[in-house]
Design a protein around this motif. Structure first.
Motif, PDB file in Angstrom:
ATOM      1  N   LEU A   1       8.688   4.368   0.662  1.00  0.00           N
ATOM      2  CA  LEU A   1       8.407   3.165  -0.115  1.00  0.00           C
ATOM      3  C   LEU A   1       7.122   3.384  -0.904  1.00  0.00           C
ATOM      4  N   ALA A   2       7.155   3.040  -2.166  1.00  0.00           N
ATOM      5  CA  ALA A   2       5.982   3.185  -3.027  1.00  0.00           C
ATOM      6  C   ALA A   2       5.284   1.844  -3.172  1.00  0.00           C
ATOM      7  N   PRO A   3       3.976   1.851  -3.482  1.00  0.00           N
ATOM      8  CA  PRO A   3       3.277   0.590  -3.725  1.00  0.00           C
ATOM      9  C   PRO A   3       3.989  -0.231  -4.803  1.00  0.00           C
ATOM     10  N   ASN A   4       4.078  -1.532  -4.552  1.00  0.00           N
ATOM     11  CA  ASN A   4       4.704  -2.498  -5.457  1.00  0.00           C
ATOM     12  C   ASN A   4       6.235  -2.449  -5.447  1.00  0.00           C
ATOM     13  N   ASP A   5       6.830  -1.643  -4.564  1.00  0.00           N
ATOM     14  CA  ASP A   5       8.277  -1.703  -4.406  1.00  0.00           C
ATOM     15  C   ASP A   5       8.689  -3.085  -3.909  1.00  0.00           C
ATOM     16  N   ARG A   6       9.744  -3.619  -4.492  1.00  0.00           N
ATOM     17  CA  ARG A   6      10.304  -4.867  -3.977  1.00  0.00           C
ATOM     18  C   ARG A   6      11.248  -4.539  -2.826  1.00  0.00           C
TER      19      ARG A   6
ATOM     20  N   GLY B   1       0.796  -1.222   0.000  1.00  0.00           N
ATOM     21  CA  GLY B   1       0.000   0.000   0.000  1.00  0.00           C
ATOM     22  C   GLY B   1       0.824   1.265   0.000  1.00  0.00           C
ATOM     23  N   GLU B   2       0.154   2.380   0.282  1.00  0.00           N
ATOM     24  CA  GLU B   2       0.784   3.693   0.250  1.00  0.00           C
ATOM     25  C   GLU B   2       1.161   4.200   1.639  1.00  0.00           C
ATOM     26  N   ASN B   3       1.029   3.357   2.666  1.00  0.00           N
ATOM     27  CA  ASN B   3       1.229   3.848   4.032  1.00  0.00           C
ATOM     28  C   ASN B   3       2.656   4.279   4.326  1.00  0.00           C
TER      29      ASN B   3
END
Length: 229
Positions: A37-42, A30-32
């Motif tokens: 950290l961005a959504p879908n970051d590994r 998520g965006e929390n």
């Protein structure tokens, strides 16, 4: 040369094995934790092995470990308070820990002080928040997190082979609070083990091929010489 290949294989296997066993991949859902950290970051998560948790650490936690309103699943959050701390909002629009206001460059701008609260962190727990304070379901709403619910430390984005370490956080130590966040030095060292093992193995392999070619040439020359009468 064979011995060099065996040494290289052993060194590389050790490093790779430690990397695969000590770290796990995770994809930010998520965006929390924006903008850190961005959504879908590994992500690369170092498994928690009884290590002390510090203010500023980015951790992977079990949702059921919240003191109130525990829910299934896991999430990534930042530790802002440890046992004995008083976490409060807000002092001049800044989060404070034990009365010391923090300057937090890693949070989403404009969401420094959304509402007032004050919480004392009990023993055996931590207080966590997302870096995107306007879109994070964390300890402000669900209470502190049991330390047993911390499953790992997020140390980098990317993969264990190509990690990009998270930026160092000094907000808490700059405010005069003891205990710097975890700095992972093991992963870079293990990468050198893998790289070094590969280099040794290749060097040994090339040396072996060169030796075999030379020996084959010597045998051909010996066979071409006519026998003496």
């Amino acid at each position: 040369m064979v011995a060099l290949m065996l040494v290289g294989a052993g060194v590389g296997a050790y490093g790779l094995g430690r990397m695969l066993l000590g770290y796990q991949p995770y994809v930010q859902a998520g965006e929390n934790m924006s903008p850190t950290l961005a959504p879908n970051d590994r992500l690369v998560v170092r498994e928690a092995d009884g290590e002390e948790v510090h203010r500023g650490d980015v951790v992977l936690i079990e949702g059921g470990a919240y003191a109130a309103d525990g829910q299934p699943g896991v999430s990534v959050v930042r530790v802002v308070g440890v046992a004995g701390d008083t976490v409060a909002c807000c002092t001049d629009e800044h989060l404070s820990v034990n009365g010391k206001p923090l300057t937090e460059p890693y949070i989403t701008p404009g969401y420094e002080g959304l509402f007032e609260f004050s919480a004392k962190v009990p023993e055996g727990t931590i207080f966590v928040e997302g870096d995107n304070r306007g879109n994070s379901d964390d300890s402000r709403f669900r209470g502190p997190v049991r330390l047993s619910g911390v499953t790992g430390f997020v140390v980098a984005t990317g993969t264990v082979v190509t990690p990009d370490p998270l930026p160092a956080v000094t907000a808490f130590t700059d405010a005069g609070l003891p205990g710097a966040p975890l700095t992972d030095s093991a992963l870079p060292t293990l990468r050198w083990f893998v790289a070094g093992g590969f280099v040794l193995f290749v060097a040994g392999f090339i040396g072996l091929i060169v030796t075999l070619v030379r020996n084959a040439g010597k045998r051909r020359k010996a066979a071409a010489v006519p026998p003496a009468h």
